[in-house]
Design a protein around this motif. Structure first.
Motif, PDB file in Angstrom:
ATOM      1  N   MET A   1     -27.039  37.463  65.654  1.00 50.40           N
ATOM      2  CA  MET A   1     -28.110  38.319  65.141  1.00 50.40           C
ATOM      3  C   MET A   1     -27.673  38.905  63.794  1.00 50.40           C
ATOM      4  N   SER A   2     -28.537  38.848  62.803  1.00 54.22           N
ATOM      5  CA  SER A   2     -28.189  39.393  61.501  1.00 54.22           C
ATOM      6  C   SER A   2     -28.204  40.919  61.546  1.00 54.22           C
ATOM      7  N   SER A   3     -27.411  41.537  60.682  1.00 54.17           N
ATOM      8  CA  SER A   3     -27.307  42.993  60.661  1.00 54.17           C
ATOM      9  C   SER A   3     -28.598  43.611  60.128  1.00 54.17           C
ATOM     10  N   PRO A   4     -29.011  44.759  60.698  1.00 52.24           N
ATOM     11  CA  PRO A   4     -30.193  45.447  60.168  1.00 52.24           C
ATOM     12  C   PRO A   4     -29.890  46.214  58.885  1.00 52.24           C
ATOM     13  N   TYR A   5     -28.633  46.169  58.435  1.00 51.70           N
ATOM     14  CA  TYR A   5     -28.236  46.896  57.241  1.00 51.70           C
ATOM     15  C   TYR A   5     -27.746  45.936  56.159  1.00 51.70           C
ATOM     16  N   TYR A   6     -28.046  46.283  54.907  1.00 54.27           N
ATOM     17  CA  TYR A   6     -27.543  45.530  53.760  1.00 54.27           C
ATOM     18  C   TYR A   6     -27.007  46.539  52.757  1.00 54.27           C
ATOM     19  N   LEU A   7     -25.812  46.322  52.278  1.00 53.55           N
ATOM     20  CA  LEU A   7     -25.237  47.199  51.263  1.00 53.55           C
ATOM     21  C   LEU A   7     -24.453  46.356  50.269  1.00 53.55           C
ATOM     22  N   ARG A   8     -24.729  46.568  49.006  1.00 47.11           N
ATOM     23  CA  ARG A   8     -24.006  45.882  47.950  1.00 47.11           C
ATOM     24  C   ARG A   8     -23.659  46.888  46.853  1.00 47.11           C
ATOM     25  N   TYR A   9     -22.411  46.839  46.381  1.00 47.68           N
ATOM     26  CA  TYR A   9     -21.969  47.696  45.284  1.00 47.68           C
ATOM     27  C   TYR A   9     -21.837  46.874  44.010  1.00 47.68           C
ATOM     28  N   TYR A  10     -22.129  47.531  42.876  1.00 47.09           N
ATOM     29  CA  TYR A  10     -22.009  46.882  41.574  1.00 47.09           C
ATOM     30  C   TYR A  10     -21.254  47.807  40.625  1.00 47.09           C
ATOM     31  N   ASP A  11     -20.430  47.211  39.789  1.00 44.75           N
ATOM     32  CA  ASP A  11     -19.756  47.992  38.761  1.00 44.75           C
ATOM     33  C   ASP A  11     -20.736  48.353  37.656  1.00 44.75           C
ATOM     34  N   PRO A  12     -20.702  49.589  37.165  1.00 41.39           N
ATOM     35  CA  PRO A  12     -21.529  49.932  36.004  1.00 41.39           C
ATOM     36  C   PRO A  12     -20.966  49.262  34.751  1.00 41.39           C
ATOM     37  N   PRO A  13     -21.741  49.187  33.679  1.00 37.01           N
ATOM     38  CA  PRO A  13     -21.200  48.660  32.425  1.00 37.01           C
ATOM     39  C   PRO A  13     -19.932  49.406  32.021  1.00 37.01           C
ATOM     40  N   GLU A  14     -19.035  48.709  31.363  1.00 37.35           N
ATOM     41  CA  GLU A  14     -17.723  49.281  31.060  1.00 37.35           C
ATOM     42  C   GLU A  14     -17.817  50.588  30.292  1.00 37.35           C
ATOM     43  N   HIS A  15     -18.769  50.702  29.367  1.00 43.37           N
ATOM     44  CA  HIS A  15     -18.853  51.916  28.545  1.00 43.37           C
ATOM     45  C   HIS A  15     -19.362  53.121  29.332  1.00 43.37           C
ATOM     46  N   LEU A  16     -19.818  52.888  30.578  1.00 42.74           N
ATOM     47  CA  LEU A  16     -20.313  53.992  31.398  1.00 42.74           C
ATOM     48  C   LEU A  16     -19.397  54.320  32.570  1.00 42.74           C
ATOM     49  N   GLN A  17     -18.275  53.646  32.685  1.00 42.41           N
ATOM     50  CA  GLN A  17     -17.467  53.781  33.891  1.00 42.41           C
ATOM     51  C   GLN A  17     -16.759  55.123  34.011  1.00 42.41           C
ATOM     52  N   ARG A  18     -16.691  55.897  32.947  1.00 38.26           N
ATOM     53  CA  ARG A  18     -16.168  57.258  33.059  1.00 38.26           C
ATOM     54  C   ARG A  18     -17.229  58.208  33.606  1.00 38.26           C
ATOM     55  N   TYR A  19     -18.487  57.792  33.541  1.00 35.46           N
ATOM     56  CA  TYR A  19     -19.604  58.634  33.956  1.00 35.46           C
ATOM     57  C   TYR A  19     -20.203  58.209  35.299  1.00 35.46           C
ATOM     58  N   ILE A  20     -20.253  56.902  35.539  1.00 37.46           N
ATOM     59  CA  ILE A  20     -20.843  56.350  36.750  1.00 37.46           C
ATOM     60  C   ILE A  20     -19.742  55.619  37.512  1.00 37.46           C
ATOM     61  N   LEU A  21     -19.478  56.041  38.733  1.00 31.26           N
ATOM     62  CA  LEU A  21     -18.393  55.448  39.511  1.00 31.26           C
ATOM     63  C   LEU A  21     -18.791  54.094  40.076  1.00 31.26           C
ATOM     64  N   VAL A  22     -20.011  54.009  40.578  1.00 25.92           N
ATOM     65  CA  VAL A  22     -20.461  52.765  41.200  1.00 25.92           C
ATOM     66  C   VAL A  22     -21.984  52.798  41.301  1.00 25.92           C
ATOM     67  N   LEU A  23     -22.584  51.613  41.280  1.00 28.75           N
ATOM     68  CA  LEU A  23     -24.000  51.440  41.596  1.00 28.75           C
ATOM     69  C   LEU A  23     -24.095  50.864  43.002  1.00 28.75           C
ATOM     70  N   PHE A  24     -25.130  51.241  43.733  1.00 26.15           N
ATOM     71  CA  PHE A  24     -25.272  50.703  45.080  1.00 26.15           C
ATOM     72  C   PHE A  24     -26.727  50.325  45.359  1.00 26.15           C
ATOM     73  N   HIS A  25     -26.884  49.326  46.203  1.00 27.82           N
ATOM     74  CA  HIS A  25     -28.200  48.877  46.671  1.00 27.82           C
ATOM     75  C   HIS A  25     -28.099  48.773  48.187  1.00 27.82           C
ATOM     76  N   PHE A  26     -28.900  49.574  48.874  1.00 25.34           N
ATOM     77  CA  PHE A  26     -28.851  49.608  50.331  1.00 25.34           C
ATOM     78  C   PHE A  26     -30.255  49.462  50.878  1.00 25.34           C
ATOM     79  N   TYR A  27     -30.383  48.702  51.968  1.00 22.53           N
ATOM     80  CA  TYR A  27     -31.636  48.754  52.704  1.00 22.53           C
ATOM     81  C   TYR A  27     -31.381  48.521  54.185  1.00 22.53           C
TER      82      TYR A  27
END
Length: 289
Positions: A1-27
């Motif tokens: 059975m497939s999981s009812p949850y999906y989570l993926r993390y993405y790195d922000p653009p390099e010039h923003l990495q001091r401001y944004i730690l991570v991007l996430f997409h969850f459903y």
């Protein structure tokens, strides 16, 4: 059975990495979702689909909007959502919060609120547009996250160089160990002890002692949620607490679970929220793993 949850993390653009730690997409495809959010870091979150909210210790219930701004939580906070639930967001560093909002984090902890209060009405029009494009399939979760990055990047404001240095010095202090001594922070600052405490609370949401306590528990939980730990890491975690009951109490306070439950299948959202990319971006595991 497939999981009812999906989570993926993405790195922000390099010039923003001091401001944004991570991007996430969850459903989640589940009709009802309940869990707890350890909420160590501020977040700007799009919610194209799903309704719900968070229950805070004072009894207040903050409802989720189509776009939300959270300043960070002092303890783990329960939430409930009626799904299907889709969310895309950016986790902000202390510098990112300050540069984006221009307000002290200490005054915006333990809230999940309408971002128009700090970011103006343009955040709502932006969110309405990208949420609609995401739901129509025009934008992927990753593309929506990068659109959010672009919106943030255009609104970042400089902060005082000496305050930016204080943020970096505080992060360096936290990264020295799971249980960094307070004197180690004060010794590296050009401010008085009281000024240091006020500024750390301004940019991190908590005074130094409380900040170290929260980060100790959440980082220990993040490590304990991993499938394998070296003997060295286990010893470091054990040494950071007075004894096992103390460790259980602290992790329960900030993560709402005992260490024996971390990493299991009962609370997949909490386990994913304890992922370590946020701490790695802040270099808070350098001397621990």
């Amino acid at each position: 059975m497939s999981s009812p949850y999906y989570l993926r993390y993405y790195d922000p653009p390099e010039h923003l990495q001091r401001y944004i730690l991570v991007l996430f997409h969850f459903y989640s495809t589940k009709k009802d979702v309940s869990d707890r959010n350890p909420g160590a870091h501020p977040q700007l979150i799009l919610c194209p689909q799903g309704t719900g909210g968070m229950r805070f210790p004072d009894g207040r219930y903050d409802r989720l909007g189509r776009v939300n701004l959270a300043g960070g939580m002092s303890t783990a906070i329960p939430f409930d959502v009626s799904g299907p639930w889709h969310t895309i967001g950016a986790t902000l560093s202390p510098l990112g919060w300050a540069a984006l909002t221009g307000v002290p984090l200490r005054d915006h902890m333990d809230r999940f609120f309408d971002p128009e209060e700090l970011l103006g009405p343009e955040i709502t029009s932006f969110a309405d547009d990208v949420n609609e494009r995401y739901l129509s399939g025009e934008l992927s979760g990753q593309a929506t996250g990068y659109a959010l990055c672009d919106w943030i990047a255009e609104r970042l404001k400089p902060i005082k160089p000496e305050h930016e240095a204080l943020i970096e010095q505080t992060l360096d202090w936290l990264g020295k160990s799971l249980n960094p001594p307070l004197e180690g922070l004060y010794e590296r600052m050009s401010y008085s002890r009281r000024q240091t405490e006020r500024l750390v609370e301004r940019y991190f949401g908590s005074p130094p002692a409380a900040l170290a306590r929260k980060y100790r528990a959440i980082r220990a939980a993040a490590l304990l949620a991993q499938p394998k730990l070296s003997d060295r890491t286990q010893a470091i975690i054990a040494a950071a607490f007075h004894d096992r009951p103390h460790m259980v109490h602290e992790i329960s306070r900030y993560c709402a679970h005992t260490p024996t439950r971390l990493g299991g299948d009962e609370d997949p959202i909490l386990v994913t929220l304890l992922q370590m990319k946020n701490f790695q971006r802040l270099q808070l595991f350098n001397n621990i793993k």
